[in-house]
Motif scaffolding. Structure first.
Motif, PDB file in Angstrom:
ATOM      1  N   LYS A   8      46.757  56.112  50.182  1.00  0.00           N
ATOM      2  CA  LYS A   8      45.921  55.457  49.170  1.00  0.00           C
ATOM      3  C   LYS A   8      45.449  54.099  49.686  1.00  0.00           C
ATOM      4  O   LYS A   8      46.157  53.419  50.434  1.00  0.00           O
ATOM      5  CB  LYS A   8      46.690  55.272  47.857  1.00  0.00           C
ATOM      6  N   VAL A   9      44.245  53.721  49.257  1.00  0.00           N
ATOM      7  CA  VAL A   9      43.690  52.405  49.568  1.00  0.00           C
ATOM      8  C   VAL A   9      43.814  51.555  48.311  1.00  0.00           C
ATOM      9  O   VAL A   9      43.261  51.909  47.262  1.00  0.00           O
ATOM     10  CB  VAL A   9      42.219  52.504  50.016  1.00  0.00           C
ATOM     11  N   ILE A  10      44.535  50.454  48.422  1.00  0.00           N
ATOM     12  CA  ILE A  10      44.861  49.639  47.248  1.00  0.00           C
ATOM     13  C   ILE A  10      44.512  48.173  47.488  1.00  0.00           C
ATOM     14  O   ILE A  10      44.908  47.591  48.497  1.00  0.00           O
ATOM     15  CB  ILE A  10      46.358  49.758  46.901  1.00  0.00           C
ATOM     16  N   VAL A  11      43.782  47.598  46.548  1.00  0.00           N
ATOM     17  CA  VAL A  11      43.488  46.166  46.561  1.00  0.00           C
ATOM     18  C   VAL A  11      44.615  45.432  45.846  1.00  0.00           C
ATOM     19  O   VAL A  11      45.099  45.880  44.803  1.00  0.00           O
ATOM     20  CB  VAL A  11      42.135  45.886  45.864  1.00  0.00           C
ATOM     21  N   VAL A  12      45.028  44.299  46.416  1.00  0.00           N
ATOM     22  CA  VAL A  12      46.056  43.460  45.791  1.00  0.00           C
ATOM     23  C   VAL A  12      45.513  42.041  45.702  1.00  0.00           C
ATOM     24  O   VAL A  12      45.210  41.420  46.725  1.00  0.00           O
ATOM     25  CB  VAL A  12      47.361  43.449  46.608  1.00  0.00           C
ATOM     26  N   THR A  13      45.369  41.512  44.492  1.00  0.00           N
ATOM     27  CA  THR A  13      44.956  40.118  44.352  1.00  0.00           C
ATOM     28  C   THR A  13      46.199  39.255  44.147  1.00  0.00           C
ATOM     29  O   THR A  13      47.178  39.688  43.551  1.00  0.00           O
ATOM     30  CB  THR A  13      43.986  39.902  43.176  1.00  0.00           C
ATOM     31  N   GLY A  14      46.131  38.026  44.659  1.00  0.00           N
ATOM     32  CA  GLY A  14      47.307  37.168  44.594  1.00  0.00           C
ATOM     33  C   GLY A  14      48.449  37.769  45.385  1.00  0.00           C
ATOM     34  O   GLY A  14      49.612  37.664  44.997  1.00  0.00           O
ATOM     35  N   LEU A  85      38.318  53.438  47.305  1.00  0.00           N
ATOM     36  CA  LEU A  85      39.339  52.613  46.670  1.00  0.00           C
ATOM     37  C   LEU A  85      40.097  53.482  45.677  1.00  0.00           C
ATOM     38  O   LEU A  85      39.488  54.092  44.793  1.00  0.00           O
ATOM     39  CB  LEU A  85      38.714  51.415  45.952  1.00  0.00           C
ATOM     40  N   ASP A  86      41.425  53.546  45.823  1.00  0.00           N
ATOM     41  CA  ASP A  86      42.248  54.394  44.967  1.00  0.00           C
ATOM     42  C   ASP A  86      42.995  53.626  43.890  1.00  0.00           C
ATOM     43  O   ASP A  86      43.445  54.229  42.906  1.00  0.00           O
ATOM     44  CB  ASP A  86      43.282  55.142  45.826  1.00  0.00           C
ATOM     45  N   GLY A  87      43.165  52.321  44.080  1.00  0.00           N
ATOM     46  CA  GLY A  87      43.933  51.577  43.099  1.00  0.00           C
ATOM     47  C   GLY A  87      43.884  50.084  43.339  1.00  0.00           C
ATOM     48  O   GLY A  87      43.349  49.607  44.336  1.00  0.00           O
ATOM     49  N   ALA A  88      44.463  49.344  42.391  1.00  0.00           N
ATOM     50  CA  ALA A  88      44.503  47.887  42.500  1.00  0.00           C
ATOM     51  C   ALA A  88      45.700  47.345  41.741  1.00  0.00           C
ATOM     52  O   ALA A  88      46.058  47.849  40.667  1.00  0.00           O
ATOM     53  CB  ALA A  88      43.219  47.272  41.957  1.00  0.00           C
ATOM     54  N   PHE A  89      46.303  46.315  42.298  1.00  0.00           N
ATOM     55  CA  PHE A  89      47.329  45.536  41.610  1.00  0.00           C
ATOM     56  C   PHE A  89      46.769  44.137  41.430  1.00  0.00           C
ATOM     57  O   PHE A  89      46.678  43.357  42.378  1.00  0.00           O
ATOM     58  CB  PHE A  89      48.622  45.503  42.432  1.00  0.00           C
ATOM     59  N   ASN A  90      46.336  43.837  40.200  1.00  0.00           N
ATOM     60  CA  ASN A  90      45.728  42.540  39.896  1.00  0.00           C
ATOM     61  C   ASN A  90      46.828  41.576  39.471  1.00  0.00           C
ATOM     62  O   ASN A  90      47.213  41.523  38.311  1.00  0.00           O
ATOM     63  CB  ASN A  90      44.665  42.710  38.801  1.00  0.00           C
ATOM     64  N   ASN A  91      47.297  40.814  40.443  1.00  0.00           N
ATOM     65  CA  ASN A  91      48.480  39.994  40.255  1.00  0.00           C
ATOM     66  C   ASN A  91      48.189  38.498  40.239  1.00  0.00           C
ATOM     67  O   ASN A  91      49.050  37.703  39.866  1.00  0.00           O
ATOM     68  CB  ASN A  91      49.480  40.323  41.386  1.00  0.00           C
ATOM     69  N   ALA A  92      46.989  38.102  40.617  1.00  0.00           N
ATOM     70  CA  ALA A  92      46.675  36.675  40.689  1.00  0.00           C
ATOM     71  C   ALA A  92      46.818  36.020  39.320  1.00  0.00           C
ATOM     72  O   ALA A  92      46.448  36.590  38.298  1.00  0.00           O
ATOM     73  CB  ALA A  92      45.262  36.465  41.216  1.00  0.00           C
ATOM     74  N   GLY A  93      47.383  34.835  39.312  1.00  0.00           N
ATOM     75  CA  GLY A  93      47.559  34.117  38.060  1.00  0.00           C
ATOM     76  C   GLY A  93      48.545  32.991  38.238  1.00  0.00           C
ATOM     77  O   GLY A  93      49.025  32.726  39.343  1.00  0.00           O
ATOM     78  N   GLY A  94      48.875  32.321  37.142  1.00  0.00           N
ATOM     79  CA  GLY A  94      49.837  31.231  37.211  1.00  0.00           C
ATOM     80  C   GLY A  94      49.325  30.008  36.480  1.00  0.00           C
ATOM     81  O   GLY A  94      48.485  30.091  35.586  1.00  0.00           O
ATOM     82  N   GLY A  95      49.834  28.866  36.891  1.00  0.00           N
ATOM     83  CA  GLY A  95      49.398  27.621  36.274  1.00  0.00           C
ATOM     84  C   GLY A  95      49.866  27.464  34.850  1.00  0.00           C
ATOM     85  O   GLY A  95      49.189  26.836  34.038  1.00  0.00           O
ATOM     86  N   ASN A  96      51.054  28.017  34.535  1.00  0.00           N
ATOM     87  CA  ASN A  96      51.527  27.973  33.150  1.00  0.00           C
ATOM     88  C   ASN A  96      52.239  26.654  32.848  1.00  0.00           C
ATOM     89  O   ASN A  96      53.387  26.622  32.423  1.00  0.00           O
ATOM     90  CB  ASN A  96      52.437  29.165  32.837  1.00  0.00           C
ATOM     91  N   ALA A  97      51.543  25.560  33.100  1.00  0.00           N
ATOM     92  CA  ALA A  97      52.105  24.241  32.815  1.00  0.00           C
ATOM     93  C   ALA A  97      52.238  24.052  31.306  1.00  0.00           C
ATOM     94  O   ALA A  97      51.539  24.677  30.515  1.00  0.00           O
ATOM     95  CB  ALA A  97      51.210  23.152  33.402  1.00  0.00           C
TER      96      ALA A  97
END
Length: 253
Positions: A8-14, A85-97
């Protein structure tokens, strides 16, 4: 044990630290081709090189997920380099001040929503058509327990993560008949490098959060990576539109 991500081809952000890095390594070890998008070019290129050294397939694409064209380029690169493209893990985030509603200024509010919610919108907007064109697949968005319970002390982050859960459900309904499954992870406290910094500076904070955990421990990055891998595999084809807790029982209370 393999998670069923072979070929599988997977995009990972963050994907260059914490849960994103752990997932990138797990997916590659299970036979997926990983296309990593993040802002830290040095760290991203090193991670991709490490994965390739270990026999996996990975490339890094410098990506600021708050900029739509850069997210679009990440997806285009995956398709142009690997044919689909077979999938994605959209993990980017943060800044929970910390910041209560009455204390938040406009710039902080917008920056928090851009990083944690608008980035997911950009990702879904470009990932869904690419996955449809490839014959279907799966997307996992990292939402956090702040996506399903309130926290007055982190109002902007809570609002953004609630938005991720709602957007996940709407997108899942939109894409269900086209073979694209979309789910959200309701992740609890996880032992990431960022958490280690916080705990080292404020030992009482770690004690406080451990006291809240029914499981008596905080999560491991590998816990998240394994669950995300399952949701991106063909073993979970009847799961879509869900906000799935992986939080040691925190939201069961």
């Amino acid at each position: 044990m393999s998670s069923g991500l072979q070929s599988k081809v997977i995009v990972v952000t963050g994907g260059t630290a914490g849960m994103g890095e752990a997932f990138s390594r797990r997916a590659a070890s299970d036979g997926a081709t990983v296309v990593i998008g993040a802002r830290d070019k040095t760290r991203g290129e090193q991670l991709a090189a490490d994965i390739r050294k270990d026999g996996g397939l990975a490339v890094f694409v410098p990506t600021d997920v708050t900029v739509e064209e850069q997210v679009a380029n990440l997806v285009r690169t995956a398709v142009s380099e690997f044919g689909r493209l077979d999938g994605a893990f959209n993990n980017a985030g943060g800044g929970n001040a910390l910041g209560k509603v009455r204390e938040i200024d406009e710039s902080f509010w917008r920056a928090t929503l851009d990083l944690n919610l608008t980035s997911i919108f950009f990702s879904l907007k470009h990932e869904i058509p690419a996955i449809v064109a490839s014959g279907g697949g799966s997307i996992v968005n990292n939402a956090s327990t702040a996506g399903v319970i309130g926290d007055a002390a982190i109002a902007a982050y809570t609002a953004a993560k609630h938005g991720v859960v709602g957007l996940t459900r709407a997108a899942a309904l939109d894409a269900a008949r086209e073979g694209v499954r979309i789910n959200a992870l309701v992740t609890g406290l996880v032992d990431t490098p960022l958490w280690r910094q916080v705990a080292a500076a404020n030992p009482e904070v770690e004690d406080y959060f451990l006291g809240l955990q029914p499981s008596g421990r905080i999560g491991r990055q590998e816990d998240i990576a394994a669950f995300a891998a399952f949701l991106l595999s063909d073993a979970s084809t009847y799961i879509t539109g869900a906000a799935l807790p992986i939080d040691g029982g925190l939201t069961a209370k």
